[in-house]
Design a protein around this motif. Structure first.
Motif, PDB file in Angstrom:
ATOM      1  N   TYR A  92       0.835  -1.202   0.000  1.00  0.00           N
ATOM      2  CA  TYR A  92       0.000   0.000   0.000  1.00  0.00           C
ATOM      3  C   TYR A  92       0.872   1.257   0.000  1.00  0.00           C
ATOM      4  O   TYR A  92       0.632   2.201  -0.756  1.00  0.00           O
ATOM      5  CB  TYR A  92      -0.921  -0.003   1.217  1.00  0.00           C
ATOM      6  CG  TYR A  92      -1.943   1.113   1.217  1.00  0.00           C
ATOM      7  CD1 TYR A  92      -3.190   0.943   0.635  1.00  0.00           C
ATOM      8  CD2 TYR A  92      -1.653   2.348   1.783  1.00  0.00           C
ATOM      9  CE1 TYR A  92      -4.126   1.958   0.626  1.00  0.00           C
ATOM     10  CE2 TYR A  92      -2.574   3.378   1.777  1.00  0.00           C
ATOM     11  CZ  TYR A  92      -3.811   3.179   1.194  1.00  0.00           C
ATOM     12  OH  TYR A  92      -4.730   4.201   1.189  1.00  0.00           O
ATOM     13  N   VAL A  93       1.896   1.254   0.859  1.00  0.00           N
ATOM     14  CA  VAL A  93       2.790   2.412   0.915  1.00  0.00           C
ATOM     15  C   VAL A  93       3.534   2.579  -0.398  1.00  0.00           C
ATOM     16  O   VAL A  93       3.745   3.701  -0.875  1.00  0.00           O
ATOM     17  CB  VAL A  93       3.765   2.270   2.105  1.00  0.00           C
ATOM     18  CG1 VAL A  93       4.827   3.351   2.062  1.00  0.00           C
ATOM     19  CG2 VAL A  93       3.007   2.346   3.425  1.00  0.00           C
ATOM     20  N   SER A  94       3.938   1.458  -1.018  1.00  0.00           N
ATOM     21  CA  SER A  94       4.615   1.549  -2.311  1.00  0.00           C
ATOM     22  C   SER A  94       3.706   2.168  -3.367  1.00  0.00           C
ATOM     23  O   SER A  94       4.158   2.948  -4.220  1.00  0.00           O
ATOM     24  CB  SER A  94       5.078   0.161  -2.761  1.00  0.00           C
ATOM     25  OG  SER A  94       6.045  -0.359  -1.867  1.00  0.00           O
ATOM     26  N   LEU A  95       2.414   1.834  -3.315  1.00  0.00           N
ATOM     27  CA  LEU A  95       1.465   2.430  -4.252  1.00  0.00           C
ATOM     28  C   LEU A  95       1.320   3.923  -4.006  1.00  0.00           C
ATOM     29  O   LEU A  95       1.254   4.724  -4.945  1.00  0.00           O
ATOM     30  CB  LEU A  95       0.111   1.734  -4.142  1.00  0.00           C
ATOM     31  CG  LEU A  95      -1.013   2.301  -5.020  1.00  0.00           C
ATOM     32  CD1 LEU A  95      -0.630   2.223  -6.494  1.00  0.00           C
ATOM     33  CD2 LEU A  95      -2.320   1.563  -4.760  1.00  0.00           C
ATOM     34  N   LYS A  96       1.267   4.338  -2.739  1.00  0.00           N
ATOM     35  CA  LYS A  96       1.146   5.760  -2.431  1.00  0.00           C
ATOM     36  C   LYS A  96       2.409   6.520  -2.832  1.00  0.00           C
ATOM     37  O   LYS A  96       2.349   7.708  -3.151  1.00  0.00           O
ATOM     38  CB  LYS A  96       0.880   5.951  -0.944  1.00  0.00           C
ATOM     39  CG  LYS A  96      -0.419   5.335  -0.450  1.00  0.00           C
ATOM     40  CD  LYS A  96      -1.630   6.007  -1.073  1.00  0.00           C
ATOM     41  CE  LYS A  96      -1.808   7.413  -0.529  1.00  0.00           C
ATOM     42  NZ  LYS A  96      -3.055   8.042  -1.024  1.00  0.00           N
ATOM     43  N   ARG A  97       3.543   5.828  -2.816  1.00  0.00           N
ATOM     44  CA  ARG A  97       4.810   6.501  -3.100  1.00  0.00           C
ATOM     45  C   ARG A  97       5.053   6.725  -4.580  1.00  0.00           C
ATOM     46  O   ARG A  97       6.076   7.308  -4.945  1.00  0.00           O
ATOM     47  CB  ARG A  97       5.965   5.694  -2.496  1.00  0.00           C
ATOM     48  CG  ARG A  97       6.040   5.819  -0.981  1.00  0.00           C
ATOM     49  CD  ARG A  97       7.102   4.925  -0.397  1.00  0.00           C
ATOM     50  NE  ARG A  97       7.221   5.131   1.045  1.00  0.00           N
ATOM     51  CZ  ARG A  97       7.981   4.385   1.853  1.00  0.00           C
ATOM     52  NH1 ARG A  97       8.681   3.372   1.349  1.00  0.00           N
ATOM     53  NH2 ARG A  97       8.016   4.638   3.143  1.00  0.00           N
ATOM     54  N   VAL A  98       4.146   6.261  -5.439  1.00  0.00           N
ATOM     55  CA  VAL A  98       4.316   6.584  -6.860  1.00  0.00           C
ATOM     56  C   VAL A  98       4.026   8.063  -7.093  1.00  0.00           C
ATOM     57  O   VAL A  98       4.384   8.610  -8.146  1.00  0.00           O
ATOM     58  CB  VAL A  98       3.406   5.711  -7.743  1.00  0.00           C
ATOM     59  CG1 VAL A  98       3.746   4.240  -7.576  1.00  0.00           C
ATOM     60  CG2 VAL A  98       1.938   5.961  -7.449  1.00  0.00           C
ATOM     61  N   GLU A  99       3.364   8.715  -6.127  1.00  0.00           N
ATOM     62  CA  GLU A  99       3.182  10.159  -6.170  1.00  0.00           C
ATOM     63  C   GLU A  99       4.198  10.797  -5.228  1.00  0.00           C
ATOM     64  O   GLU A  99       4.093  10.647  -4.009  1.00  0.00           O
ATOM     65  CB  GLU A  99       1.765  10.555  -5.763  1.00  0.00           C
ATOM     66  CG  GLU A  99       0.789  10.598  -6.891  1.00  0.00           C
ATOM     67  CD  GLU A  99      -0.505  11.302  -6.514  1.00  0.00           C
ATOM     68  OE1 GLU A  99      -1.370  11.432  -7.381  1.00  0.00           O
ATOM     69  OE2 GLU A  99      -0.653  11.711  -5.351  1.00  0.00           O
TER      70      GLU A  99
END
Length: 425
Positions: free
Chosen positions: A220-227
Protein backbone atom coordinates in the motif's frame (compact mmCIF):
# COMPACT_ATOMS: atom_id res chain seq x y z
CA UNK A 1 73.66 104.68 3.64
CA UNK A 2 72.78 102.41 6.42
CA UNK A 3 75.20 100.03 8.00
CA UNK A 4 74.68 96.27 7.96
CA UNK A 5 74.18 96.30 11.66
CA UNK A 6 71.16 98.40 11.24
CA UNK A 7 69.32 95.74 9.15
CA UNK A 8 66.67 93.66 11.09
CA UNK A 9 66.18 89.84 10.73
CA UNK A 10 63.02 88.82 8.85
CA UNK A 11 60.24 87.70 11.11
CA UNK A 12 58.52 84.27 10.57
CA UNK A 13 55.27 84.11 8.57
CA UNK A 14 52.60 84.38 11.25
CA UNK A 15 49.81 83.18 8.85
CA UNK A 16 51.64 79.98 7.99
CA UNK A 17 52.43 79.29 11.61
CA UNK A 18 48.83 79.82 12.52
CA UNK A 19 47.68 77.48 9.74
CA UNK A 20 50.05 74.71 10.82
CA UNK A 21 48.89 75.08 14.37
CA UNK A 22 45.28 74.80 13.28
CA UNK A 23 46.02 71.70 11.18
CA UNK A 24 47.85 70.09 14.09
CA UNK A 25 44.95 70.90 16.38
CA UNK A 26 42.51 69.38 13.90
CA UNK A 27 44.61 66.24 13.56
CA UNK A 28 44.89 65.88 17.31
CA UNK A 29 41.18 66.51 17.74
CA UNK A 30 40.35 63.99 15.00
CA UNK A 31 42.66 61.46 16.60
CA UNK A 32 41.11 62.03 20.01
CA UNK A 33 37.63 61.87 18.49
CA UNK A 34 38.37 58.66 16.62
CA UNK A 35 39.95 57.19 19.74
CA UNK A 36 36.89 58.10 21.75
CA UNK A 37 34.60 56.73 19.01
CA UNK A 38 36.60 53.50 18.85
CA UNK A 39 36.56 53.13 22.64
CA UNK A 40 32.88 53.92 22.97
CA UNK A 41 31.44 52.46 19.74
CA UNK A 42 33.72 50.54 17.39
CA UNK A 43 35.29 48.56 20.20
CA UNK A 44 31.87 47.00 20.90
CA UNK A 45 31.30 45.62 17.40
CA UNK A 46 32.82 42.97 15.16
CA UNK A 47 32.06 43.15 11.45
CA UNK A 48 32.60 41.01 8.37
CA UNK A 49 31.46 41.07 4.78
CA UNK A 50 32.24 37.35 4.38
CA UNK A 51 28.68 36.29 5.14
CA UNK A 52 26.24 34.36 2.97
CA UNK A 53 22.62 33.20 3.17
CA UNK A 54 22.18 29.49 3.81
CA UNK A 55 19.11 27.27 4.02
CA UNK A 56 17.77 23.73 3.83
CA UNK A 57 18.03 22.36 0.30
CA UNK A 58 15.45 19.55 0.50
CA UNK A 59 15.94 17.03 -2.28
CA UNK A 60 12.94 15.15 -3.62
CA UNK A 61 13.89 11.59 -4.56
CA UNK A 62 11.70 8.59 -5.45
CA UNK A 63 11.40 5.83 -2.86
CA UNK A 64 10.34 3.28 -5.47
CA UNK A 65 11.42 2.70 -9.05
CA UNK A 66 9.09 3.66 -11.88
CA UNK A 67 8.42 5.61 -15.07
CA UNK A 68 7.41 9.28 -14.90
CA UNK A 69 3.88 9.83 -16.22
CA UNK A 70 3.13 13.34 -14.85
CA UNK A 71 4.97 16.40 -13.51
CA UNK A 72 3.21 19.05 -11.46
CA UNK A 73 5.96 21.59 -10.71
CA UNK A 74 8.59 23.64 -12.45
CA UNK A 75 11.56 25.71 -11.32
CA UNK A 76 10.68 28.68 -9.08
CA UNK A 77 7.13 27.41 -8.41
CA UNK A 78 5.88 27.72 -4.85
CA UNK A 79 4.61 24.40 -3.52
CA UNK A 80 2.91 23.41 -0.28
CA UNK A 81 3.86 20.51 1.96
CA UNK A 82 2.07 17.38 0.77
CA UNK A 83 1.46 18.67 -2.76
CA UNK A 84 2.33 16.04 -5.36
CA UNK A 85 5.16 17.02 -7.69
CA UNK A 86 5.94 13.95 -9.80
CA UNK A 87 3.79 10.88 -10.48
CA UNK A 88 5.12 7.47 -11.52
CA UNK A 89 3.31 4.67 -13.34
CA UNK A 90 1.25 2.87 -10.63
CA UNK A 91 0.46 -0.36 -12.55
CA UNK A 92 3.03 -2.61 -10.90
CA UNK A 93 2.27 -1.24 -7.43
CA UNK A 94 -1.47 -1.84 -7.87
CA UNK A 95 -0.91 -5.46 -8.89
CA UNK A 96 1.37 -6.04 -5.90
CA UNK A 97 -1.22 -4.52 -3.56
CA UNK A 98 -4.01 -6.72 -4.94
CA UNK A 99 -1.87 -9.82 -4.45
CA UNK A 100 -0.98 -8.83 -0.89
CA UNK A 101 -4.61 -8.10 -0.02
CA UNK A 102 -5.72 -11.47 -1.41
CA UNK A 103 -3.02 -13.23 0.61
CA UNK A 104 -4.10 -11.42 3.77
CA UNK A 105 -7.74 -12.37 3.21
CA UNK A 106 -6.80 -16.03 2.72
CA UNK A 107 -4.56 -16.02 5.79
CA UNK A 108 -7.28 -14.51 7.97
CA UNK A 109 -9.74 -17.19 6.89
CA UNK A 110 -7.18 -19.94 7.52
CA UNK A 111 -6.52 -18.60 11.00
CA UNK A 112 -10.25 -18.41 11.68
CA UNK A 113 -10.37 -22.11 10.78
CA UNK A 114 -7.87 -22.77 13.59
CA UNK A 115 -10.16 -21.09 16.09
CA UNK A 116 -13.13 -23.05 14.73
CA UNK A 117 -11.13 -26.28 15.05
CA UNK A 118 -10.73 -25.59 18.76
CA UNK A 119 -14.47 -25.81 19.22
CA UNK A 120 -14.62 -28.91 17.03
CA UNK A 121 -11.85 -30.60 19.03
CA UNK A 122 -13.60 -29.74 22.28
CA UNK A 123 -16.78 -31.38 20.99
CA UNK A 124 -14.77 -34.43 19.89
CA UNK A 125 -13.30 -34.78 23.37
CA UNK A 126 -16.78 -34.65 24.92
CA UNK A 127 -18.01 -37.31 22.46
CA UNK A 128 -15.07 -39.63 23.13
CA UNK A 129 -15.40 -39.19 26.88
CA UNK A 130 -19.07 -40.19 26.56
CA UNK A 131 -18.06 -43.29 24.59
CA UNK A 132 -15.45 -44.10 27.26
CA UNK A 133 -18.06 -43.82 30.00
CA UNK A 134 -20.43 -46.12 28.12
CA UNK A 135 -17.67 -48.67 27.50
CA UNK A 136 -16.59 -48.52 31.13
CA UNK A 137 -20.21 -49.11 32.21
CA UNK A 138 -20.42 -52.15 29.93
CA UNK A 139 -17.07 -53.36 31.28
CA UNK A 140 -18.34 -53.20 34.88
CA UNK A 141 -21.51 -55.10 33.94
CA UNK A 142 -19.60 -57.79 32.08
CA UNK A 143 -17.11 -58.14 34.93
CA UNK A 144 -20.02 -58.71 37.32
CA UNK A 145 -21.47 -61.36 34.99
CA UNK A 146 -18.14 -63.23 34.90
CA UNK A 147 -17.72 -62.96 38.66
CA UNK A 148 -21.23 -64.45 39.20
CA UNK A 149 -20.79 -67.28 36.72
CA UNK A 150 -17.32 -68.37 37.76
CA UNK A 151 -18.39 -70.15 41.08
CA UNK A 152 -21.30 -71.83 39.27
CA UNK A 153 -19.10 -73.45 36.63
CA UNK A 154 -17.73 -76.04 39.13
CA UNK A 155 -21.25 -77.09 40.21
CA UNK A 156 -22.45 -77.35 36.63
CA UNK A 157 -25.10 -74.64 37.05
CA UNK A 158 -23.37 -72.67 34.28
CA UNK A 159 -21.93 -74.41 31.28
CA UNK A 160 -18.33 -73.99 30.12
CA UNK A 161 -19.43 -72.57 26.79
CA UNK A 162 -21.58 -69.88 28.40
CA UNK A 163 -18.75 -68.95 30.79
CA UNK A 164 -16.24 -68.71 27.92
CA UNK A 165 -18.67 -66.52 26.00
CA UNK A 166 -18.99 -64.15 28.99
CA UNK A 167 -15.22 -64.11 29.40
CA UNK A 168 -14.76 -63.25 25.73
CA UNK A 169 -17.25 -60.40 26.01
CA UNK A 170 -15.34 -59.07 29.04
CA UNK A 171 -12.05 -59.14 27.16
CA UNK A 172 -13.64 -57.32 24.22
CA UNK A 173 -15.05 -54.71 26.61
CA UNK A 174 -11.60 -54.17 28.13
CA UNK A 175 -10.13 -53.62 24.64
CA UNK A 176 -12.90 -51.19 23.81
CA UNK A 177 -12.24 -49.30 27.04
CA UNK A 178 -8.55 -49.01 26.22
CA UNK A 179 -9.39 -47.80 22.72
CA UNK A 180 -11.83 -45.25 24.13
CA UNK A 181 -9.19 -43.97 26.58
CA UNK A 182 -6.67 -43.68 23.75
CA UNK A 183 -9.25 -41.80 21.67
CA UNK A 184 -9.88 -39.34 24.51
CA UNK A 185 -6.13 -38.82 24.99
CA UNK A 186 -5.58 -38.30 21.25
CA UNK A 187 -8.42 -35.78 21.06
CA UNK A 188 -6.98 -33.84 24.01
CA UNK A 189 -3.52 -33.80 22.42
CA UNK A 190 -5.01 -32.57 19.17
CA UNK A 191 -6.81 -29.79 21.01
CA UNK A 192 -3.63 -28.81 22.85
CA UNK A 193 -1.71 -28.76 19.57
CA UNK A 194 -4.33 -26.57 17.93
CA UNK A 195 -4.57 -24.28 20.96
CA UNK A 196 -0.81 -23.67 20.85
CA UNK A 197 -1.43 -21.83 17.57
CA UNK A 198 -4.27 -19.70 18.93
CA UNK A 199 -3.83 -19.43 22.69
CA UNK A 200 -3.59 -15.92 24.12
CA UNK A 201 -3.98 -14.07 20.80
CA UNK A 202 -6.79 -12.90 18.58
CA UNK A 203 -7.06 -13.42 14.85
CA UNK A 204 -5.49 -10.05 13.99
CA UNK A 205 -2.52 -10.76 16.29
CA UNK A 206 -1.75 -14.18 14.87
CA UNK A 207 1.82 -14.30 13.47
CA UNK A 208 0.63 -15.47 10.07
CA UNK A 209 -1.88 -12.63 9.88
CA UNK A 210 0.73 -10.10 11.03
CA UNK A 211 3.13 -11.29 8.33
CA UNK A 212 0.46 -10.99 5.62
CA UNK A 213 -0.63 -7.61 7.02
CA UNK A 214 2.96 -6.33 6.81
CA UNK A 215 3.02 -7.25 3.11
CA UNK A 216 -0.21 -5.30 2.58
CA UNK A 217 1.24 -2.26 4.35
CA UNK A 218 4.38 -2.48 2.25
CA UNK A 219 2.42 -2.77 -0.99
CA UNK A 220 0.00 0.00 0.00
CA UNK A 221 2.79 2.41 0.92
CA UNK A 222 4.61 1.55 -2.31
CA UNK A 223 1.47 2.43 -4.25
CA UNK A 224 1.15 5.76 -2.43
CA UNK A 225 4.81 6.50 -3.10
CA UNK A 226 4.32 6.58 -6.86
CA UNK A 227 3.18 10.16 -6.17
CA UNK A 228 6.20 12.13 -4.98
CA UNK A 229 5.07 14.82 -2.56
CA UNK A 230 6.76 17.99 -1.37
CA UNK A 231 8.15 17.28 2.11
CA UNK A 232 8.08 20.98 3.07
CA UNK A 233 6.58 24.21 1.83
CA UNK A 234 8.92 26.22 -0.34
CA UNK A 235 10.13 26.94 -3.87
CA UNK A 236 11.16 24.41 -6.50
CA UNK A 237 14.73 24.58 -7.77
CA UNK A 238 17.01 22.47 -10.00
CA UNK A 239 14.27 20.35 -11.59
CA UNK A 240 15.90 17.76 -13.83
CA UNK A 241 13.15 15.18 -14.37
CA UNK A 242 11.24 14.67 -17.63
CA UNK A 243 8.19 12.73 -18.77
CA UNK A 244 8.84 9.12 -19.67
CA UNK A 245 12.06 9.01 -17.70
CA UNK A 246 12.76 5.70 -15.97
CA UNK A 247 13.75 6.38 -12.37
CA UNK A 248 15.47 4.33 -9.73
CA UNK A 249 14.94 4.78 -6.01
CA UNK A 250 17.09 7.58 -4.64
CA UNK A 251 17.66 9.45 -7.92
CA UNK A 252 17.58 13.25 -7.30
CA UNK A 253 14.72 14.87 -9.23
CA UNK A 254 14.38 18.39 -7.86
CA UNK A 255 14.88 20.44 -4.72
CA UNK A 256 12.50 22.39 -2.51
CA UNK A 257 13.87 25.40 -0.63
CA UNK A 258 12.01 26.85 2.35
CA UNK A 259 12.97 30.51 2.04
CA UNK A 260 11.20 31.36 5.30
CA UNK A 261 13.69 29.22 7.25
CA UNK A 262 17.03 30.54 5.98
CA UNK A 263 19.93 31.70 8.12
CA UNK A 264 23.29 33.41 7.61
CA UNK A 265 26.74 31.89 7.96
CA UNK A 266 29.08 34.76 8.82
CA UNK A 267 32.73 33.74 8.48
CA UNK A 268 34.70 35.70 11.08
CA UNK A 269 38.47 35.73 11.38
CA UNK A 270 39.89 33.68 14.21
CA UNK A 271 41.14 36.90 15.81
CA UNK A 272 37.53 38.15 15.99
CA UNK A 273 36.15 35.14 17.88
CA UNK A 274 37.47 36.32 21.24
CA UNK A 275 34.38 38.38 22.05
CA UNK A 276 31.72 36.50 20.07
CA UNK A 277 29.08 34.74 22.18
CA UNK A 278 25.85 32.86 21.53
CA UNK A 279 22.85 35.15 21.84
CA UNK A 280 24.56 38.40 20.82
CA UNK A 281 22.50 40.63 18.48
CA UNK A 282 23.58 41.01 14.86
CA UNK A 283 22.65 43.66 12.30
CA UNK A 284 22.87 42.49 8.70
CA UNK A 285 22.50 44.13 5.32
CA UNK A 286 22.15 42.34 1.98
CA UNK A 287 23.68 43.54 -1.25
CA UNK A 288 20.41 42.82 -3.03
CA UNK A 289 18.54 45.43 -0.95
CA UNK A 290 21.36 47.75 0.06
CA UNK A 291 21.87 49.49 3.37
CA UNK A 292 18.26 50.70 3.55
CA UNK A 293 17.05 47.27 4.68
CA UNK A 294 18.59 46.05 7.94
CA UNK A 295 17.98 42.54 9.21
CA UNK A 296 18.14 41.86 12.93
CA UNK A 297 19.50 38.46 13.90
CA UNK A 298 20.99 36.60 16.84
CA UNK A 299 24.10 34.44 16.99
CA UNK A 300 22.85 30.86 17.22
CA UNK A 301 26.13 28.99 17.27
CA UNK A 302 29.82 29.13 16.50
CA UNK A 303 31.33 26.54 14.19
CA UNK A 304 33.25 23.62 15.68
CA UNK A 305 36.03 24.03 13.11
CA UNK A 306 37.39 26.37 10.49
CA UNK A 307 36.31 26.21 6.89
CA UNK A 308 39.67 24.75 5.89
CA UNK A 309 39.21 21.84 8.29
CA UNK A 310 36.09 20.69 6.42
CA UNK A 311 37.28 21.49 2.91
CA UNK A 312 37.22 18.80 0.26
CA UNK A 313 41.00 19.18 -0.08
CA UNK A 314 42.26 20.36 3.31
CA UNK A 315 45.55 22.23 3.47
CA UNK A 316 48.68 20.21 4.27
CA UNK A 317 50.72 22.78 6.18
CA UNK A 318 53.48 20.31 7.02
CA UNK A 319 54.69 20.11 3.41
CA UNK A 320 56.96 22.57 1.57
CA UNK A 321 57.18 26.25 2.35
CA UNK A 322 54.54 27.55 4.69
CA UNK A 323 52.82 30.92 4.86
CA UNK A 324 50.41 31.62 7.65
CA UNK A 325 46.88 32.32 6.44
CA UNK A 326 44.32 33.72 8.84
CA UNK A 327 41.55 31.16 9.18
CA UNK A 328 37.83 31.86 9.38
CA UNK A 329 35.15 30.16 11.45
CA UNK A 330 31.49 30.08 10.35
CA UNK A 331 29.13 31.71 12.84
CA UNK A 332 25.46 30.87 12.39
CA UNK A 333 23.05 33.80 12.68
CA UNK A 334 19.31 33.27 13.10
CA UNK A 335 17.16 35.79 11.23
CA UNK A 336 13.82 37.31 12.16
CA UNK A 337 11.02 35.43 10.39
CA UNK A 338 8.84 38.52 9.94
CA UNK A 339 11.68 40.43 8.28
CA UNK A 340 12.17 37.51 5.88
CA UNK A 341 8.52 37.76 4.87
CA UNK A 342 8.85 41.48 4.15
CA UNK A 343 12.20 41.15 2.37
CA UNK A 344 12.81 37.54 1.27
CA UNK A 345 16.34 36.33 0.71
CA UNK A 346 17.78 33.72 -1.63
CA UNK A 347 20.38 31.08 -0.89
CA UNK A 348 23.93 32.22 -1.49
CA UNK A 349 23.30 35.99 -1.34
CA UNK A 350 26.12 38.10 0.11
CA UNK A 351 25.56 39.98 3.36
CA UNK A 352 27.45 42.17 5.79
CA UNK A 353 27.21 41.28 9.47
CA UNK A 354 27.81 43.59 12.43
CA UNK A 355 27.79 41.94 15.87
CA UNK A 356 27.30 43.84 19.11
CA UNK A 357 29.90 42.24 21.42
CA UNK A 358 29.35 44.59 24.35
CA UNK A 359 27.96 41.67 26.36
CA UNK A 360 30.43 38.82 26.65
CA UNK A 361 28.79 36.82 29.44
CA UNK A 362 27.22 34.33 27.03
CA UNK A 363 28.57 30.97 25.84
CA UNK A 364 30.94 30.35 22.98
CA UNK A 365 29.72 26.76 22.57
CA UNK A 366 26.31 25.24 23.26
CA UNK A 367 26.29 23.40 26.58
CA UNK A 368 23.26 21.23 25.76
CA UNK A 369 21.43 19.80 22.78
CA UNK A 370 19.13 22.28 21.12
CA UNK A 371 15.38 21.88 21.18
CA UNK A 372 13.88 19.94 18.24
CA UNK A 373 14.23 22.06 15.13
CA UNK A 374 11.11 23.07 13.24
CA UNK A 375 12.43 21.36 10.10
CA UNK A 376 10.28 18.25 10.02
CA UNK A 377 7.52 16.78 7.91
CA UNK A 378 4.42 14.69 8.53
CA UNK A 379 3.66 14.14 4.85
CA UNK A 380 4.57 10.46 4.92
CA UNK A 381 2.75 9.71 8.18
CA UNK A 382 -0.58 9.95 6.38
CA UNK A 383 0.41 7.02 4.12
CA UNK A 384 1.22 4.88 7.16
CA UNK A 385 -2.11 5.68 8.81
CA UNK A 386 -4.02 4.86 5.64
CA UNK A 387 -2.12 1.57 5.29
CA UNK A 388 -2.98 0.58 8.87
CA UNK A 389 -6.64 1.45 8.33
CA UNK A 390 -6.71 -0.63 5.14
CA UNK A 391 -5.18 -3.63 6.91
CA UNK A 392 -7.67 -3.45 9.78
CA UNK A 393 -10.52 -3.14 7.31
CA UNK A 394 -9.45 -6.29 5.48
CA UNK A 395 -9.02 -8.23 8.71
CA UNK A 396 -12.46 -7.16 9.91
CA UNK A 397 -14.02 -7.94 6.54
CA UNK A 398 -12.73 -11.53 6.52
CA UNK A 399 -12.54 -12.14 10.24
CA UNK A 400 -16.01 -11.40 11.59
CA UNK A 401 -18.26 -8.48 12.53
CA UNK A 402 -16.37 -5.19 12.72
CA UNK A 403 -16.90 -2.07 14.74
CA UNK A 404 -15.66 1.28 13.37
CA UNK A 405 -14.01 3.63 15.81
CA UNK A 406 -13.39 7.16 14.61
CA UNK A 407 -10.77 9.22 16.44
CA UNK A 408 -11.63 12.91 16.17
CA UNK A 409 -8.20 14.03 17.38
CA UNK A 410 -6.38 12.04 14.72
CA UNK A 411 -8.92 13.11 12.12
CA UNK A 412 -8.30 16.79 12.79
CA UNK A 413 -4.54 16.22 12.67
CA UNK A 414 -4.52 14.16 9.48
CA UNK A 415 -7.23 16.13 7.72
CA UNK A 416 -9.47 13.06 7.32
CA UNK A 417 -11.19 10.64 9.68
CA UNK A 418 -8.97 7.84 10.90
CA UNK A 419 -10.97 4.62 11.07
CA UNK A 420 -9.78 1.65 13.11
CA UNK A 421 -11.62 -1.64 12.56
CA UNK A 422 -11.93 -3.95 15.57
CA UNK A 423 -12.77 -7.57 14.74
CA UNK A 424 -14.87 -9.71 17.03
CA UNK A 425 -14.18 -13.41 17.28
Amino acid sequence: MTSPSDTTQPQGNPARKKALTAVAAVVVAAGLGYGAYWALVLNHFETTDNAYVQGNLVQVTPQVAGTVVAINANDNDRVKAGQWLVRLDPTDAKIALEQAEAQLAQTVREVRTLYANNRTQTAQIALREADLARVQSDLVRLQDDVNRRQPLVASGAVGQEEFKHATAQLAAAKSSAEAARAGVSAAREQLASNQSLTEGITVDQNPNVLRAAARVREAYVSLKRVELQAPVEGYVARRNVQLGQRLQAGAPLLSVIALDQVWVDANFKESQLKNLRIGQPVDLTADVYGSKVVYHGVIEGLGAGTGAAFALLPAQNATGNWIKVVQRVPVRVRLDAKELVDHPLRLGLSMEARVDVSKTDGRMLADAAAAPVSVQTEVFEQDNREADARVQQLIAQHGGVARAVVSQSKASKAGAPSVAMVASH
